[in-house]
Design an enzyme around this catalytic site. Structure first.
Site, PDB file in Angstrom:
ATOM      1  N   GLU A   1       0.944  -1.063  -0.057  1.00 29.50           N
ATOM      2  CA  GLU A   1      -0.008   0.082   0.065  1.00 29.50           C
ATOM      3  C   GLU A   1       0.924   1.270  -0.149  1.00 29.50           C
ATOM      4  OE1 GLU A   1      -2.882  -0.206   3.301  1.00 29.50           O
ATOM      5  OE2 GLU A   1      -3.252  -2.360   2.402  1.00 29.50           O
TER       6      GLU A   1
ATOM      7  N   GLU B   1      -4.566  -7.845  -1.380  1.00 27.90           N
ATOM      8  CA  GLU B   1      -5.624  -8.046  -0.233  1.00 27.90           C
ATOM      9  C   GLU B   1      -6.807  -7.645  -0.644  1.00 27.90           C
ATOM     10  OE1 GLU B   1      -4.614  -5.440   3.249  1.00 27.90           O
ATOM     11  OE2 GLU B   1      -2.262  -6.215   3.098  1.00 27.90           O
TER      12      GLU B   1
END
Length: 320
Positions: A170, A262
Site C-alpha cells: 500500500e 489483499e
C-alpha cells in the site's frame, strides 16, 4: 508464454511459478487467505465452509520485526505480536506438507524509534527521507532490519521454496511510515531492498510483487515480477473488479502479471469466469474478513470455491 523474472539469477522454482501464473491468466484465479496466528482460524474456516483449501496462504511477519517497543505499546499491539510469534512454523508446514503457494506481508515496525504499532506513521517520528541517505542513523537502522529479515528468508531459499514477496505494501498511502513522505520515497526504499536482498543476500527464491496502483509511484519493471493492489469494497459487494484492474494495468507500459494483494469481500468468481479479467489471485484478509460472514456470506464463499474458474489447493500442480 514464459515470464522472465526481474532477477536474472532467479531460482528454477521462481521460474516455475511465474510460468504457471502466465499460463493461467484469464483461465482461472488462485484462491488465497491471509493468516497471522498459530491457530490459523481463517484457513480452517474456509475449509469448514467449503470443504476445500485455498491454493495460496498469506503469512504475517510483524512479530518478526526487530524493533518492537514492548515497553511503550498497548495491549492490542502486544497481543497481536504475541499471537504472531512462531507462525513461520505454520509457513513451513504449508509448504512442506501441502505444497501450496506462499506469500508474506510485513507490517514493519519502525526501524528507529516509535511506539505501539509503529508501522503506522502516527506512531513514529522515523524520518524516512533520511533512511534513503547513506551514513544516517535512519539508513543504518533500515539496512539492519533488512538484514535481519533476510536471515529469516534465507532458510526458505535454502529449501528452494519460492515466496511471493510483497514489501512496502500500500505504498500509495501515507498511513504506513514507508509511504508517509510520498510514493517517490517508497519507490527508493523498495529498490534498496531489492538490491540488498538480491545481490547482497542472494535471495533468489523471491518473486517480487509491487503493491500500489499509482502511476507516478511505480517502481519500475526492472525490479517487479507482478503488480498488485489492495482493495476493500463495501461488505457483500462482489464484482470482477474490472475498473480496478484497468487502473492497475496502467501503471506500466509493458504488460505485467497482476494480482489482488489483499481484499475484504471476495471478488465474484462467477463474474470473473465470464469477463476473464486476468487477476492471478486474491487474498482475503484476516480476522472478520476471513472467518465470519460480515463481508462474505458462507453461500458466496462456497459458491466461489466450487466454481470451475477457482484454483484451489487440490487443483494446484506441483510447482516446487
Amino acid at each position: 508464454m514464459k515470464t522472465i523474472p526481474c532477477n536474472p539469477n532467479a531460482s528454477e522454482e521462481v521460474r516455475s511459478v511465474l510460468n504457471y501464473l502466465s499460463e493461467i491468466q484469464g483461465k482461472g484465479i488462485i484462491t488465497g487467505q491471509h493468516t497471522q496466528t498459530m491457530a490459523q482460524e481463517e484457513l480452517n474456516y474456509v475449509n469448514q465452509v467449503t470443504g476445500k483449501w485455498p491454493a495460496l496462504c498469506g503469512f504475517e511477519l510483524l512479530g518478526y520485526s526487530p524493533n518492537i517497543n514492548y515497553d511503550d505499546s498497548g495491549e492490542e499491539c502486544l497481543l497481536e505480536v504475541a499471537e504472531n510469534r512462531d507462525t513461520l512454523q505454520k509457513a513451513w508446514e504449508w509448504t512442506e506438507k501441502k505444497r501450496g503457494l506462499l506469500t508474506f506481508t510485513w507490517h514493519w515496525f519502525s526501524p528507529l524509534g516509535g511506539r505501539d504499532k509503529s508501522f503506522y506513521t502516527e506512531h513514529t517520528d522515523y524520518d524516512v527521507r533520511k533512511a534513503i541517505v547513506e551514513g544516517t542513523q535512519e539508513h543504518k537502522a533500515l539496512l539492519s532490519d533488512m538484514d535481519h529479515m533476510a536471515d529469516i528468508l534465507r532458510e526458505f531459499r535454502d529449501k528452494r521454496i519460492p515466496i511471493l514477496w510483497r514489501p512496502f505494501h500500500e505504498a500509495e498511502g501515507t498511513w504506513f511510515w514507508w509511504g508517509s513522505q510520498g510514493p517517490a520515497i517508497a519507490k527508493e526504499l523498495y529498490r534498496m531492498m531489492y538490491k540488498r536482498f538480491t545481490y547482497d543476500h542472494g535471495l533468489n527464491n523471491l518473486i517480487w510483487v509491487w503493491n500500489s496502483p499509482l502511476v507516478e509511484g511505480y517502481v519500475g519493471d526492472d525490479v517487479v515480477d507482478i503488480i498488485s493492489r489492495d482493495m476493500y469494497p463495501p461488505a457483500h459487494q462482489h464484482t470482477d473488479l474490472r475498473e480496478e484492474y484497468e487502473e492497475l494495468a496502467g501503471v506500466t507500459r509493458t504488460p505485467k502479471l497482476a494480482a489482488i494483494g489483499e481484499i475484504g469481500p471476495i471478488p465474484s468468481i462467477r463474474n470473473l469466469s465470464e469477463s476473464r479479467i486476468p487477476w492471478l489471485w486474491f487474498m482475503t484478509w484476516s480476522r472478520d474478513f476471513g472467518q465470519t460472514e460480515k463481508f462474505t456470506t458462507n453461500n458466496e464463499l462456497r459458491s466461489a470455491y466450487h466454481c470451475d474458474y477457482a484454483i484451489t489447493l487440490d487443483k494446484l500442480p506441483k510447482l516446487y
